[in-house]
Design an enzyme around this catalytic site. Structure first.
Site, PDB file in Angstrom:
ATOM      1  N   CYS A 147     -53.410  10.532 -30.865  1.00  0.00           N
ATOM      2  CA  CYS A 147     -54.725  10.608 -30.225  1.00  0.00           C
ATOM      3  C   CYS A 147     -55.792  10.389 -31.301  1.00  0.00           C
ATOM      4  O   CYS A 147     -55.474  10.202 -32.462  1.00  0.00           O
ATOM      5  CB  CYS A 147     -54.880  11.978 -29.562  1.00  0.00           C
ATOM      6  SG  CYS A 147     -56.179  12.049 -28.321  1.00  0.00           S
ATOM      7  N   CYS A 149     -54.714   8.210 -25.694  1.00  0.00           N
ATOM      8  CA  CYS A 149     -56.114   7.907 -25.413  1.00  0.00           C
ATOM      9  C   CYS A 149     -56.390   6.459 -25.797  1.00  0.00           C
ATOM     10  O   CYS A 149     -55.669   5.858 -26.592  1.00  0.00           O
ATOM     11  CB  CYS A 149     -57.056   8.860 -26.143  1.00  0.00           C
ATOM     12  SG  CYS A 149     -57.145   8.641 -27.919  1.00  0.00           S
ATOM     13  N   CYS A 206     -54.218   1.549 -32.904  1.00  0.00           N
ATOM     14  CA  CYS A 206     -52.810   1.799 -33.160  1.00  0.00           C
ATOM     15  C   CYS A 206     -52.332   0.897 -34.298  1.00  0.00           C
ATOM     16  O   CYS A 206     -52.452  -0.321 -34.218  1.00  0.00           O
ATOM     17  CB  CYS A 206     -52.032   1.502 -31.881  1.00  0.00           C
ATOM     18  SG  CYS A 206     -50.372   2.153 -31.867  1.00  0.00           S
TER      19      CYS A 206
END
Length: 145
Positions: A8, A80, A87
């Site tokens: 997250c 999220c 990422c």
């Protein structure tokens, strides 16, 4: 045993809840971890609402991905949009899954009372629990980030 990292933005709430539920409900299938793109500290309201359902995450620490750079994971779940869009690249063996949940602290800003604010946390907590219980059956069906 498979390893799973819940990712997250700040590793303070959603990823911590998912980590707690995975430890509680899926410990025979997964070794679970959580991290954030940043570290925002453990959210006290997240700890409280998890305790209400018998899952103690008070001993968890808010960590960043940098703390796991030498560790390999079978699955990384971005919980999220910010985490999904930021990422990093993981080794080819790692399946990266996106499953977005609303941000309880952001929702709670609209609350007129502390109890109403906790209601947002409880709602997201329950959504995360439902998703975690179905994770083994759905893990290969989620969108990759």
């Amino acid at each position: 045993m498979k390893s799973i990292l819940f990712l997250c933005t700040g590793n303070s709430c959603r990823s911590q809840m998912a980590h707690g539920f995975a430890e509680s409900l899926l410990s025979e299938e997964f070794t679970s971890y959580s991290a954030g793109i940043e570290s925002h500290g453990l959210n006290p309201s997240a700890v409280q609402v998890m305790q209400e359902v018998g899952v103690d995450i008070s001993n968890h620490q808010s960590q960043t991905l940098n703390e796991f750079e030498s560790q390999e994971f079978d699955y990384v779940v971005a919980v999220c949009e910010h985490a999904a869009s930021n990422c990093p690249t993981f080794p080819a063996k790692t399946s990266v899954i996106m499953h977005q949940f609303d941000d309880p602290p952001k929702l709670a800003k609209e609350a007129n009372s502390a109890e109403e604010a906790l209601g947002y946390y409880r709602h997201v907590r329950d959504e995360i629990k439902h998703w975690i219980t179905s994770l083994p059956a759905q893990i290969n069906k989620e969108s990759l980030c």
